[in-house]
Write a protein that holds these residues in place. Sequence first.
Motif, short mmCIF file in Angstrom:
data_model
loop_
_atom_site.label_atom_id
_atom_site.label_comp_id
_atom_site.label_asym_id
_atom_site.label_seq_id
_atom_site.Cartn_x
_atom_site.Cartn_y
_atom_site.Cartn_z
N LEU A 161 43.36 30.27 31.19
CA LEU A 161 42.24 29.56 30.57
C LEU A 161 40.96 30.37 30.64
O LEU A 161 40.63 30.96 31.67
N LYS A 162 40.22 30.36 29.54
CA LYS A 162 38.85 30.85 29.51
C LYS A 162 38.00 29.75 28.89
O LYS A 162 38.17 29.43 27.72
N GLY A 163 37.13 29.16 29.67
CA GLY A 163 36.34 28.03 29.20
C GLY A 163 36.66 26.79 30.00
O GLY A 163 36.83 26.84 31.22
N GLU A 164 36.80 25.67 29.32
CA GLU A 164 36.99 24.39 30.01
C GLU A 164 38.10 23.59 29.35
O GLU A 164 38.23 23.56 28.12
N ALA A 222 42.27 30.87 35.91
CA ALA A 222 40.99 30.75 35.21
C ALA A 222 39.95 31.63 35.87
O ALA A 222 39.42 31.29 36.93
N HIS A 223 39.69 32.76 35.25
CA HIS A 223 38.62 33.67 35.71
C HIS A 223 38.89 34.18 37.12
O HIS A 223 39.60 35.15 37.30
N THR A 224 38.33 33.56 38.14
CA THR A 224 38.46 34.05 39.50
C THR A 224 39.28 33.15 40.41
O THR A 224 39.55 33.51 41.55
N LEU A 225 39.69 31.97 39.92
CA LEU A 225 40.46 31.03 40.72
C LEU A 225 41.77 30.66 40.04
O LEU A 225 41.88 30.70 38.82
N ALA A 273 35.78 27.24 33.56
CA ALA A 273 35.69 28.65 33.96
C ALA A 273 35.14 29.48 32.82
O ALA A 273 35.85 30.24 32.17
N PHE A 274 33.84 29.34 32.58
CA PHE A 274 33.17 30.17 31.59
C PHE A 274 32.69 31.45 32.27
O PHE A 274 32.39 31.47 33.46
N ASP A 275 32.60 32.53 31.51
CA ASP A 275 32.13 33.80 32.06
C ASP A 275 30.73 33.66 32.62
O ASP A 275 29.87 32.98 32.05
N ASP A 276 30.50 34.32 33.77
CA ASP A 276 29.17 34.38 34.40
C ASP A 276 28.65 33.01 34.82
O ASP A 276 27.45 32.80 34.95
N GLN A 277 29.54 32.05 35.01
CA GLN A 277 29.13 30.74 35.49
C GLN A 277 30.02 30.33 36.66
O GLN A 277 31.03 30.96 36.95
N GLU A 278 29.62 29.25 37.33
CA GLU A 278 30.44 28.73 38.41
C GLU A 278 31.80 28.29 37.87
O GLU A 278 31.90 27.77 36.77
N VAL A 279 32.83 28.51 38.66
CA VAL A 279 34.16 28.01 38.33
C VAL A 279 34.36 26.70 39.07
O VAL A 279 34.11 26.61 40.27
N LYS A 280 34.77 25.67 38.35
CA LYS A 280 34.88 24.34 38.95
C LYS A 280 36.22 23.71 38.61
O LYS A 280 36.70 23.80 37.49
N PHE A 319 33.24 27.37 42.80
CA PHE A 319 33.15 28.74 43.27
C PHE A 319 32.01 29.43 42.55
O PHE A 319 32.00 29.52 41.32
N ALA A 320 31.01 29.87 43.32
CA ALA A 320 29.87 30.58 42.75
C ALA A 320 30.11 32.08 42.92
O ALA A 320 30.07 32.59 44.04
N PRO A 321 30.39 32.81 41.82
CA PRO A 321 30.73 34.23 41.93
C PRO A 321 29.65 35.06 42.62
O PRO A 321 29.96 35.96 43.39
#
Length: 365
Positions: A183-186, A203-206, A219-226, A266-268
């Motif tokens: 997934l990329k996005g929500e 999704a991104h980092t998780l 999980a949008f780029d450059d944003q918190e992953v939730k 998760f705050a990158p």
Amino acid sequence: MLHYRNFLPEELAADPSFRRWVLFNNPADEAVWTEWLEHNPDKQDLVNRARNFLTMTETAFDQISDEEVANEIYRLSHAIGEHHAKKSSIWLRFRPNWYHMAASVLILMFAGWWYNKQTLSQQQSDQYKVILSQISEPLIEAVNQGNEAKLVTLEDGSSVLLQPDSRITYPRRFEGRKREVFLKGEAFFEVAKNPDKPFYVYAHTLATKVLGTSFKVSAFDDQEVKVVVKTGKVSVFPMTKEAIASQHADDKLGGMVLTPNQQITFAPNELRLTRSLIPDPKLLELPIQRQSFEFKGTPITEVFAALEKSYGVKIVFDAEVMQNCYLTASLSDEPLFEKINLICKTIGAQYEQLDASIIINSKGC
């Protein structure tokens, strides 16, 4: 400071204010934490464990060479965007306090969740690509470029509500012992239950592992992953090689486990996972997260209306023929078509999918 109540010991030990209090006896922070303990006496054990964790880390720090610490701070600086940092052990010749603190934070971040000395963001990004490249089945990519949620149905029957500006990549068929999507996005997931074939969302980092439940991943780029859980349980863990290998080898849920109305963020830039409760589930942003799907003698027209609103699909049926049809059922985390199938069995109807619509055929109740 109420948010500290939901911290894990390693998270509390990584907090700047807590470190200043424990390591440097800062008077201002000591006053803050003394007051916090007075209002939260039940968290004394949490504070003690975090203090011990921090003390042991400080002891371990003295046994690490200047070169090792310099290398790790250099790599960490790249993870948070300081691309022009210079790697040099000369920086650490006298180990000033701020470097001492920086090294302590670095060790803490890797002690609980990371099992090697590579930069987290780079390692997780690489793992995302590695796992994706290992999928042997033909892949499908669904992209939502519209303004409304887009329903995506997977081969196993799982439902995915893909939000705007998001995309999901998944195999045409789930072969082997795992179901894996990227997934990329929500998106909001309702996973078809299959204990023998766990479902993974990368999704991104998780990464998120489930056996059958409903949850949202953002999980949008450059944003918190939730990750936010509506029903069931999910396990959330960092996308490192070791963590993923451990989860793949274990049929149980490990990592950081979330239950209904819990979320993890998760705050990158901070390299930190934070678990918390959702204070008011009614305020969740997606309609499907707020819908309970609990029906007690509910007219079938209202049932179909709730499904249409939550999933953004069109359900075609003869309201006059089905005017005496009512439903009493609890349809919690079942995917959309499993819900439709259960409803039809209950009221003696059949359904078929035609383009973006669901057609209900019934002779009445």
